[in-house]
Design an enzyme around this catalytic site. Structure first.
Site, PDB file in Angstrom:
ATOM      1  N   HIS A  45       6.945  -0.362   1.388  1.00 34.67           N
ATOM      2  CA  HIS A  45       5.739  -0.033   2.146  1.00 34.67           C
ATOM      3  C   HIS A  45       5.685  -0.820   3.443  1.00 34.67           C
ATOM      4  O   HIS A  45       6.163  -1.960   3.505  1.00 34.67           O
ATOM      5  CB  HIS A  45       4.485  -0.371   1.327  1.00 34.67           C
ATOM      6  CG  HIS A  45       3.966   0.765   0.525  1.00 34.67           C
ATOM      7  ND1 HIS A  45       2.680   1.238   0.630  1.00 34.67           N
ATOM      8  CD2 HIS A  45       4.565   1.546  -0.399  1.00 34.67           C
ATOM      9  CE1 HIS A  45       2.507   2.249  -0.201  1.00 34.67           C
ATOM     10  NE2 HIS A  45       3.639   2.454  -0.845  1.00 34.67           N
TER      11      HIS A  45
ATOM     12  N   GLU B  58       4.042   8.588   2.905  1.00 30.66           N
ATOM     13  CA  GLU B  58       2.592   8.656   3.087  1.00 30.66           C
ATOM     14  C   GLU B  58       2.251   8.304   4.528  1.00 30.66           C
ATOM     15  O   GLU B  58       2.917   7.477   5.155  1.00 30.66           O
ATOM     16  CB  GLU B  58       1.862   7.662   2.160  1.00 30.66           C
ATOM     17  CG  GLU B  58       2.191   7.811   0.693  1.00 30.66           C
ATOM     18  CD  GLU B  58       3.337   6.910   0.258  1.00 30.66           C
ATOM     19  OE1 GLU B  58       3.762   6.035   1.058  1.00 30.66           O
ATOM     20  OE2 GLU B  58       3.812   7.078  -0.871  1.00 30.66           O
TER      21      GLU B  58
END
Length: 323
Positions: free
Chosen positions: A39, A107
């Site tokens: 991430h 995302e």
């Protein structure tokens, strides 16, 4: 029964030094492999970390002997697939070929940071398919020139390569992605014990390929405290629909997760130290058909979790596997 039981390292919740120490504890407890999340941002500020995964993987490779896989890397927007190919090849060399590149369509939370548009899900799947093609070409060790719909590679060659190409496992959180995973992946990555998604993967080219599934728990002696910890740090996992793919900032997840109650988290996650509850949750994933199952402990009491699993849970799971 799942063939491999792994530990899931959370790059959103812990810094790189903590993750290396957790990997050591996982190996000592008897876990057989590692996942690590990739991430740029955490989902919310309560999680509070977002180390560069490739640096952490280099440290992990020197600290433990376990196989390592990303769960998952997005090789399409934030980082060009040619760079991901080089990083994955180096990780595979460092781990003596025990590295698996898990990939997905990503995302907005992580991929919007360079200012580009956030594509539709269909376009993201097309980008992922082309990205995997680019990486596999580069892993042949030859000069690559690629002029595709989404990516350009100009006379590039990766010199540091493992003996075999890096396996690419593709995540599939919906039917279209599961079908794509079967078509282009060497394996499948999922986070739900969903037999329909696993079926879609296998029916579209995934038969006989490795399937990996993972989930979170919050072990603790006090179940109410464990629920509180899980709610503070990971309420975002209970948000419905496509919110996880489209919300661009941790602040937006913090706003949305106000709709998630502690009771909702308690119902969705195993919290506390009920041995049977932990065994049942693992069985859900194993019975769904996953070959490998990875477990993540939420919160600071990592030592207690590894002691509990090493002494109480893993021996039983391995015993059932050998029957």
């Amino acid at each position: 029964m799942a063939k491999k039981i792994g530990y899931f390292l959370s790059s959103e919740e812990f810094g790189p030094r903590e993750l290396v120490e957790q990997a050591r504890m996982a190996q000592d407890a008897g876990f057989e492999a590692l996942w690590i999340s990739d991430h740029f941002h955490p989902w919310n500020d309560a999680q509070g970390q977002s180390g560069f995964v490739w640096g952490t993987i280099g440290a992990l490779a020197q600290a433990v002997d376990l196989p390592i896989g990303t769960a998952v890397t997005c090789p399409t927007i934030r980082i060009h697939p040619a760079i991901v190919a080089q990083a994955a090849a180096t990780a595979a060399v460092l781990t003596d070929g025990k590295f698996t590149l898990g990939v997905g369509t990503g995302e907005a939370l992580n991929e919007h940071i360079l200012g580009g548009p956030w594509p539709t899900s269909k376009v993201r799947r097309e980008m992922l398919e082309e990205a995997v093609q680019v990486m596999r070409e580069l892993w042949k060790g030859e000069n690559v020139n690629h002029r595709g719909t989404y990516y350009t590679v100009d006379n590039a060659r990766i010199y540091t390569l493992p003996d075999k190409p890096v396996p690419v496992y593709v995540s599939g959180f919906g039917p279209a992605s599961a079908r794509l995973a079967g078509q282009i992946g060497d394996g499948y990555v999922g986070t739900q014990p969903d037999t329909e998604l696993l079926g879609a993967f296998r029916e579209n080219g995934g038969q006989g390929k490795v399937t990996q599934g993972g989930y979170k728990v919050c072990w603790g002696r006090d179940r109410d405290e464990a629920v509180k910890t899980a709610h503070e740090r990971w309420a975002n996992e209970q948000l419905p629909g496509e919110l996880a793919q489209v919300l661009p900032q941790p602040a937006h997840f913090e706003q949305a997760q106000q709709l998630v109650t502690p009771d909702m988290v308690a119902e969705a996650l195993v919290c506390g130290d009920d041995e049977e509850a932990h065994l049942r949750r693992f069985a859900e994933y194993s019975d769904a058909g996953y070959d490998e199952v990875y477990i993540n402990q939420i919160g600071p009491d990592q030592r207690g979790f590894f002691d509990f699993y090493g002494q109480r849970i893993l021996p039983q799971l391995k015993g059932m596997r050998s029957q």
